[in-house]
Every structure is written in structure tokens, then in C-alpha cells.
Write a protein that holds these residues in place. Structure first.
Motif, PDB file in Angstrom:
ATOM      1  N   GLU A 230       0.831  -1.208   0.000  1.00 15.06           N
ATOM      2  CA  GLU A 230       0.000   0.000   0.000  1.00 15.06           C
ATOM      3  C   GLU A 230       0.864   1.257   0.000  1.00 15.06           C
ATOM      4  O   GLU A 230       0.547   2.238  -0.674  1.00 15.06           O
ATOM      5  CB  GLU A 230      -0.917  -0.013   1.221  1.00 15.06           C
ATOM      6  N   GLU A 231       1.963   1.217   0.732  1.00 15.52           N
ATOM      7  CA  GLU A 231       2.864   2.367   0.785  1.00 15.52           C
ATOM      8  C   GLU A 231       3.513   2.623  -0.571  1.00 15.52           C
ATOM      9  O   GLU A 231       3.589   3.768  -1.032  1.00 15.52           O
ATOM     10  CB  GLU A 231       3.933   2.115   1.845  1.00 15.52           C
ATOM     11  N   VAL A 232       3.978   1.557  -1.221  1.00 15.34           N
ATOM     12  CA  VAL A 232       4.665   1.703  -2.508  1.00 15.34           C
ATOM     13  C   VAL A 232       3.696   2.161  -3.598  1.00 15.34           C
ATOM     14  O   VAL A 232       4.032   3.036  -4.407  1.00 15.34           O
ATOM     15  CB  VAL A 232       5.344   0.374  -2.902  1.00 15.34           C
ATOM     16  N   PHE A 233       2.492   1.599  -3.620  1.00 16.19           N
ATOM     17  CA  PHE A 233       1.540   1.924  -4.678  1.00 16.19           C
ATOM     18  C   PHE A 233       0.640   3.108  -4.329  1.00 16.19           C
ATOM     19  O   PHE A 233      -0.161   3.546  -5.167  1.00 16.19           O
ATOM     20  CB  PHE A 233       0.683   0.698  -5.012  1.00 16.19           C
ATOM     21  N   LYS A 234       0.759   3.606  -3.093  1.00 22.53           N
ATOM     22  CA  LYS A 234      -0.016   4.764  -2.643  1.00 22.53           C
ATOM     23  C   LYS A 234      -1.515   4.546  -2.879  1.00 22.53           C
ATOM     24  O   LYS A 234      -2.252   5.438  -3.300  1.00 22.53           O
ATOM     25  CB  LYS A 234       0.449   6.034  -3.360  1.00 22.53           C
ATOM     26  N   THR A 235      -1.926   3.315  -2.628  1.00 23.66           N
ATOM     27  CA  THR A 235      -3.306   2.901  -2.861  1.00 23.66           C
ATOM     28  C   THR A 235      -3.719   1.908  -1.781  1.00 23.66           C
ATOM     29  O   THR A 235      -2.922   1.051  -1.384  1.00 23.66           O
ATOM     30  CB  THR A 235      -3.459   2.229  -4.244  1.00 23.66           C
ATOM     31  N   ARG A 236      -4.929   2.024  -1.313  1.00 27.26           N
ATOM     32  CA  ARG A 236      -5.447   1.048  -0.366  1.00 27.26           C
ATOM     33  C   ARG A 236      -5.682  -0.273  -1.092  1.00 27.26           C
ATOM     34  O   ARG A 236      -6.234  -0.305  -2.197  1.00 27.26           O
ATOM     35  CB  ARG A 236      -6.749   1.550   0.250  1.00 27.26           C
ATOM     36  N   LEU A 237      -5.230  -1.363  -0.475  1.00 27.22           N
ATOM     37  CA  LEU A 237      -5.377  -2.690  -1.063  1.00 27.22           C
ATOM     38  C   LEU A 237      -6.104  -3.609  -0.095  1.00 27.22           C
ATOM     39  O   LEU A 237      -5.966  -3.486   1.124  1.00 27.22           O
ATOM     40  CB  LEU A 237      -4.005  -3.291  -1.402  1.00 27.22           C
ATOM     41  N   TYR A 252     -10.900   0.988  -4.703  1.00 24.93           N
ATOM     42  CA  TYR A 252     -11.094   2.304  -5.314  1.00 24.93           C
ATOM     43  C   TYR A 252     -12.221   3.046  -4.600  1.00 24.93           C
ATOM     44  O   TYR A 252     -13.326   2.541  -4.480  1.00 24.93           O
ATOM     45  CB  TYR A 252     -11.433   2.158  -6.798  1.00 24.93           C
ATOM     46  N   SER A 253     -11.938   4.226  -4.137  1.00 23.03           N
ATOM     47  CA  SER A 253     -12.957   5.030  -3.461  1.00 23.03           C
ATOM     48  C   SER A 253     -13.809   5.740  -4.507  1.00 23.03           C
ATOM     49  O   SER A 253     -13.283   6.343  -5.448  1.00 23.03           O
ATOM     50  CB  SER A 253     -12.290   6.037  -2.538  1.00 23.03           C
TER      51      SER A 253
END
Length: 256
Positions: A230-237, A252-253
Motif C-alpha cells: 500500500e505504501e509503494v503503490f499509494k493505494t489502499r489494497l 477504489y474510493s
């Protein structure tokens, strides 16, 4: 057994760093994957292993404990990436036959070459495209042909740079089955920027960001690695389990 050993690898483009890997060992028998966002250095790593660019450090390939010489890489290694086909007028059949040349015993194609071409075309579902020019294909059709070109040589080491690009859901599913089948006897090393594809297809995930390895995980270790991804892709997984296999799915929000 096929083994790739990488030691103190450093790829630089002018003054710009490409990728740095201190130590990495890859083996046949499972699907190896380097995963990371755009610009992480994934393609540079695969190209270095393929011998397609200049690097500092050491990359060795051994087949049954015998090291492959640099001038023999073309016989044992296939690297598959995206190309622009607009100026390429050869047919799919001709392209597959040309790809057989490095491992063909003579100057003329043999029955074995034609057999490999036919078997590979059926494997990738492109038999109906064989007489078409590469320039006539859709993006998805061309991607399947490019993968077939990499496979038809029957390489010991198969390097696939984002092989799922342009493919629809059916052909992605087909590709997963093909790659998993090949990994039993070959060393398969692929790249992707999609954690979903990586966790669905691969047994080992090497996380890359800003040209450096951030982690090296087996598919069974994704629970511990979730925060780092999540940190590397800057996306919630989200880590989900489907048919006994853990997979990373982006959340995806849709709120504004």
C-alpha cells in the motif's frame, strides 16, 4: 534446474539511475515476478538479465549447473515486450518461424520448427491469425503473438515485460494458465505494475520502487506485506482469498 544469480547490479541511464539490485536469486519451478509502479525499474531489471543493456555487476544464468555464455544468450533466453507494428509487414506465421532461427540446427526450417509454431499458436489461441500481417492485428492480438514469439523458441529462461497489457479478461485467464504450465520446466520471470495480476499469477513477488528492491515475498507472505504494498503503490489494497489463493485487490474510493 535453471538458476539466475544477480549480484551488485547497477543500471544507469546517463546521470539517471535505472535499477540497483544487490543480491537476487531466481529459480525455475515457479513464476517469479517483479512488481512495482511506473518507473520503478522493472523493465531495466528484465533487460539486464536478458543482456539487452549495459550494466555494472554480475548476472549469471546456469542450466543444470552449466553457465550460459554471454554470446549464447540468444539461444536460451526470450525477452518479450511491447512493439509498434506499423512498419512490420511479415505474417504471424513468418514471425514465429523467424523466432525459431536461433535454435534451428541449420539454415532451413525443419519439421520440428513447423511443429513448434503450430503447437505454440494453438497454445496462445492465435491459429486463426497465422496468415495476417502483424500490422493488421489489434493490440490484444499482437500481444498474444508477441508472447507466442517468446515461447516458440522453447527458451530455458522466459522474460515477460508486462505480458498482460492489452489483454481482455478471457485472454488474461488463458495467459495465466499458459505461464503456470511453462513454469514447471522453465524459469519464468515477468514484470507487472498491477498487484492483482502479480498475486493472481505469480508464486514469488519482488517489490520494486524507485529503482530499488523493497521486499521479496512468497505468495503465502502477502498478509505481512500488505502495508508495504500500500505504501509503494499509494493505494489502499484488500487481501482476499479466492479458491484457496490469496490476492491483492485495489480498493477504489467512489466518494467525492
Amino acid at each position: 534446474m535453471i538458476v539466475v544469480e544477480i549480484r551488485d547490479l547497477n543500471v544507469v541511464y546517463g546521470r539517471n539511475p535505472g535499477v540497483t539490485v544487490e543480491r537476487l536469486t531466481l529459480t525455475s519451478g515457479r513464476v517469479n515476478c517483479v512488481v512495482g509502479p511506473n518507473g520503478a525499474g522493472k523493465s531495466s531489471l528484465l533487460k539486464a538479465v536478458a543482456g539487452l543493456l549495459t550494466y555494472r555487476g554480475e548476472v549469471s544464468i546456469r542450466i543444470n549447473d552449466v553457465e550460459v555464455e554471454k554470446n549464447e544468450l540468444h539461444r536460451y533466453v526470450s525477452y518479450v515486450s511491447d512493439i509498434q507494428p506499423s512498419s512490420i509487414k511479415v505474417s504471424v506465421r513468418e514471425a514465429l518461424l523467424y523466432a525459431r532461427y536461433p535454435c534451428s540446427p541449420g539454415f532451413f526450417y525443419s519439421d520440428r520448427d513447423f511443429k513448434y509454431v503450430e503447437e505454440t499458436s494453438r497454445l496462445l489461441g492465435i491459429s486463426h491469425l497465422m496468415e495476417k500481417s502483424l500490422s493488421e492485428l489489434s493490440s490484444g492480438e499482437l500481444q498474444r503473438v508477441l508472447i507466442a514469439i517468446g515461447i516458440v523458441k522453447n527458451p530455458a529462461l522466459l522474460l515477460l515485460d508486462e505480458p498482460d497489457i492489452h489483454l481482455d479478461l478471457y485472454n488474461k485467464t488463458r495467459l495465466i494458465k499458459v505461464i503456470r504450465g511453462l513454469a514447471g520446466e522453465k524459469l519464468v520471470f515477468l514484470s507487472t505494475h498491477d498487484p492483482s495480476v502479480a498475486s493472481t499469477l505469480c508464486d514469488r513477488l519482488i517489490l520494486l520502487n524507485n529503482g530499488r528492491m523493497q521486499g521479496d515475498f512468497g505468495i503465502e507472505e502477502l498478509n505481512q506485506a500488505l502495508g508495504l504494498f500500500e505504501e509503494v503503490f499509494k493505494t489502499r489494497l484488500a487481501l482476499v482469498e479466492v479458491e484457496g489463493r490469496r490476492m491483492l485487490i485495489p480498493v477504489y474510493s467512489v466518494s467525492t
